[in-house]
Design a protein around this motif. Structure first.
Motif, PDB file in Angstrom:
ATOM      1  N   GLY A 257      -4.962  -4.293 -12.952  1.00  0.00           N
ATOM      2  CA  GLY A 257      -5.282  -3.438 -11.901  1.00  0.00           C
ATOM      3  C   GLY A 257      -4.247  -2.294 -12.042  1.00  0.00           C
ATOM      4  O   GLY A 257      -3.362  -2.086 -13.056  1.00  0.00           O
TER       5      GLY A 257
ATOM      6  N   TYR B 143      -8.215  -4.326  -6.807  1.00  0.00           N
ATOM      7  CA  TYR B 143      -8.039  -2.893  -6.373  1.00  0.00           C
ATOM      8  C   TYR B 143      -7.138  -2.506  -5.333  1.00  0.00           C
ATOM      9  O   TYR B 143      -7.297  -3.009  -4.328  1.00  0.00           O
ATOM     10  CB  TYR B 143      -9.655  -2.157  -6.177  1.00  0.00           C
TER      11      TYR B 143
ATOM     12  N   VAL C 175     -14.377  -4.018  -9.334  1.00  0.00           N
ATOM     13  CA  VAL C 175     -13.100  -4.718  -8.626  1.00  0.00           C
ATOM     14  C   VAL C 175     -13.274  -5.691  -7.606  1.00  0.00           C
ATOM     15  O   VAL C 175     -12.494  -6.060  -6.865  1.00  0.00           O
ATOM     16  CB  VAL C 175     -12.336  -3.530  -8.039  1.00  0.00           C
TER      17      VAL C 175
ATOM     18  N   LYS D 133      -4.090   9.438 -13.460  1.00  0.00           N
ATOM     19  CA  LYS D 133      -3.711   8.189 -13.597  1.00  0.00           C
ATOM     20  C   LYS D 133      -3.393   7.867 -15.166  1.00  0.00           C
ATOM     21  O   LYS D 133      -4.394   7.723 -15.935  1.00  0.00           O
ATOM     22  CB  LYS D 133      -4.567   7.114 -13.046  1.00  0.00           C
TER      23      LYS D 133
HETATM   24  P1  AMP Z   1      -0.955   4.187  -6.538  1.00  0.00           P
HETATM   25  O1  AMP Z   1      -1.156   5.206  -5.487  1.00  0.00           O
HETATM   26  O2  AMP Z   1      -0.148   4.466  -7.477  1.00  0.00           O
HETATM   27  O3  AMP Z   1      -0.844   3.126  -5.874  1.00  0.00           O
HETATM   28  O4  AMP Z   1      -2.424   4.231  -7.214  1.00  0.00           O
HETATM   29  C1  AMP Z   1      -3.661   3.624  -6.458  1.00  0.00           C
HETATM   30  C2  AMP Z   1      -4.775   3.999  -7.041  1.00  0.00           C
HETATM   31  O5  AMP Z   1      -4.981   3.449  -8.404  1.00  0.00           O
HETATM   32  C3  AMP Z   1      -6.031   3.929  -6.439  1.00  0.00           C
HETATM   33  O6  AMP Z   1      -6.349   4.699  -5.325  1.00  0.00           O
HETATM   34  C4  AMP Z   1      -7.155   3.797  -7.587  1.00  0.00           C
HETATM   35  O7  AMP Z   1      -7.568   5.278  -7.774  1.00  0.00           O
HETATM   36  C5  AMP Z   1      -6.446   3.141  -8.564  1.00  0.00           C
HETATM   37  N1  AMP Z   1      -6.670   1.896  -8.875  1.00  0.00           N
HETATM   38  C6  AMP Z   1      -6.251   0.528  -8.687  1.00  0.00           C
HETATM   39  N2  AMP Z   1      -6.728  -0.324  -8.891  1.00  0.00           N
HETATM   40  C7  AMP Z   1      -7.739  -0.088  -9.726  1.00  0.00           C
HETATM   41  C8  AMP Z   1      -8.803  -0.699 -10.222  1.00  0.00           C
HETATM   42  N3  AMP Z   1      -8.918  -2.251 -10.735  1.00  0.00           N
HETATM   43  N4  AMP Z   1      -9.765  -0.305 -10.720  1.00  0.00           N
HETATM   44  C9  AMP Z   1      -9.667   1.411 -10.701  1.00  0.00           C
HETATM   45  N5  AMP Z   1      -8.835   2.066 -10.079  1.00  0.00           N
HETATM   46  C10 AMP Z   1      -7.767   1.356  -9.437  1.00  0.00           C
END
Ligand code: AMP
Ligand code: MCA
Length: 483
Positions: free
Chosen positions: A258, A282, A304, A388
């Protein structure tokens, strides 16, 4: 609210936490965290110097026990980032492992060294009664512009998300989790430390990520692995060379990825070598966990999974109308509602208001489609200015501002570009103040690492004589990426 960690209420000799060769049983953790909770009770907010060490876990458990909000700090935070977090969250003291050297902005705060050995004698006071809506953690997260915002996460959200994951993953006190995630974000701290403690199970933290550590722990009785896609990518790369690793992954009950999308190619390489499928969940700092592939469901690479129990999820068109089709094609923004959500951004009512629709749904900014059986596939992100990298969310604006503070930089723009290992890598486009002697790429990377954090440093620097701008003077980032 009932206790977050029932296993701490009836202490046992089962190992709760293990970091390298140091560990604490539930009885010991109850004693050390209880003693620390007594000391910090009534402290308002406390900062936690969140190294990947036993003391960080003890400090956070103690703060939760005392009903005091904890602000985990990245120990690699640069001076600007740290200064912002401290002035925004105003902690009354900082909890750190004995011997850890703290940087200047923290030296003015009262410091309490966290003991990780059980105290002699004295019974800790009973936990105060803490409300479900009381803030448990304040976790800083980047936005497209400006400095990071503090997401206020209540106890209710932590309990809800961890119990929903327990349901989805059949996660019990018999599970032993292994991971090497940092402890200042939701993934490593809430899922990776508080998760096992809520179940009454164990966690073994590797200190730093390495495939040997993963193999050793999974071959030595650990049942679950949590990681970001970069870690699974490195595992996939290493599998052909390291037969012990393939054996270890084959033994695991659950491999969970994740924080960013795990490319299908890495899913396939891992399955081919181990016979096991990685499942994805997710989430987001503000929402904790929203969806997951279930342990008893079909693991489908590139998705996800389905909404977790208690989470309402909808896909919305640009014009604000809901998408009703489940056709694997119609793309909309994911919006979520439920008891897993944060309460707001600290000191930022404007940003909090903008994050929710008028009917109370949180706008994630993630774009997705839904398969006919409800599986969610994330296909992109609304904001191009969010990058990211290695599972870390990084705002382009924050890095641009830091670059502009370098005397050798006249103009700067930051973009993300695909990277096999990191998912995306940070690229800086710089107009030097003096074209005859531009700052080196290394100098700029060091500058950003020292101001913000090493993971925010640009990996590539391009030098230009001018940035492409439209008639309004706005930088046209798409034109940059096409170069
Ligand atoms: P954060 O703001 O650092 O908590 O990151 C959250 C973001 O990570 C989400 O809004 C998604 O864009 C991304 N994210 C988290 N898990 C996944 C996943 N399994 N697949 C794709 N994107 C993910
Ligand atoms: C390199 N380093 C530097 C510099 N360059 N230090 C200072 N100045 C520089 N110029 C240091 C780094 O700090 C690091 O130190 C080492 O060199 C290697 O750096 P790097 O190559 O960047 O890191 P890596 O080892 O390749 O890291 C890959 C990683 C990491 C381990 C996968 O990206 C990672 O831990 N990611 C996890 C992110 C995460 O947890 N995200 C969750 C947020 P040293 O080796 O000492 O460290 S998302 C979330 O929480 C939501 C809810 C969700 O859905 O999960």
């Amino acid at each position: 609210m009932p206790p977050l960690f029932p296993a701490l209420e009836s202490p046992s000799d089962q190992v709760a936490l293990q970091f390298g060769d140091r560990s604490l049983t539930y009885a010991e953790l109850g004693a050390v965290a209880g003693a620390l909770a007594d000391r910090i009770s009534g402290a308002g907010r406390v900062a936690v110097w969140a190294t990947p060490a036993l003391e960080t876990a003890v400090a956070v458990v103690a703060a939760l026990r005392a009903g005091v909000a904890a602000v985990p700090l990245n120990p690699k935070s640069g001076e600007k980032e740290l200064g912002h977090i401290l002035s925004d969250s105003t902690p009354s003291l900082v909890l750190a492992a004995p011997g850890d050297e703290l940087p200047l902005p923290l030296r003015d705060l009262e410091r309490i060294d966290v003991a990780a050995a059980p105290p002699g004698g004295g019974t800790p006071a009973p936990s105060p009664s803490v409300g479900a809506e009381d803030p448990a953690l304040i976790v800083y997260t980047s936005g497209t512009t400006g400095p990071p915002k503090g997401a206020v996460i209540p106890r209710r959200a932590i309990a809800t998300t961890l119990d929903a994951l327990a349901d989805a993953w059949q996660w019990t006190g018999d599970d032993v989790l292994v991971h090497a995630l940092p402890l200042f974000h939701v993934h490593g701290l809430v899922l990776g430390i508080l998760g096992p403690l809520r179940r009454g199970g164990s966690v073994r933290h590797l200190g730093r990520f390495g495939t040997e550590g993963v193999a050793r722990e999974l071959n030595g009785g650990a049942t679950m692995l949590f990681g970001v896609p970069t870690m699974y990518h490195r595992i996939a790369q290493a599998l052909t060379e390291e037969p012990e690793l393939a054996k270890a992954l084959g033994r695991a009950r659950l491999l969970v990825s994740g924080s960013a999308a795990l490319p299908v190619h890495d899913h396939e390489r891992i399955t081919a070598a181990t016979g096991r499928r990685v499942i994805e969940r997710y989430g987001m700092t503000e929402t904790l966990m929203n969806t997951s592939v279930r342990a008893d469901g079909e693991a489908r690479a590139g998705t996800v999974g389905v909404p977790l129990p208690g989470v309402e999820l909808r896909l919305m068109e640009e014009d604000g109308s809901p998408i009703t089709s489940y056709d694997s094609e119609t793309v909309g923004e994911i919006q979520v509602r439920g008891p897993n959500l944060f309460t707001g951004y600290l000191n930022r009512p404007d940003a909090t208001e903008a994050a929710f629709t008028t009917d109370g749904w949180f706008r994630t900014g993630d774009m997705a489609v839904r398969d006919p059986d409800g599986y969610v596939r994330i296909v992109g992100r609304k904001a191009t200015d969010l990058i990211k990298s290695g599972g870390y969310k990084i705002g382009a604006g924050e890095i641009e501002n830091a670059l502009l503070e370098h005397p050798g930089v006249r103009e700067a723009a930051v973009t993300g570009e695909p990277d096999e290992d990191l998912g995306e890598r940070i690229v800086a486009w710089v107009v030097p103040a003096d074209p005859q002697s531009p700052p080196t790429a290394e100098e700029l990377a060091d500058h950003v690492a020292a101001r913000l954090a090493p993971h925010k440093r640009p990996r590539v620097v391009h030098y230009l004589s001018a940035l492409p701008r439209n008639d309004m003077g706005k930088i046209m980032k798409r034109a940059l990426n096409r170069d």
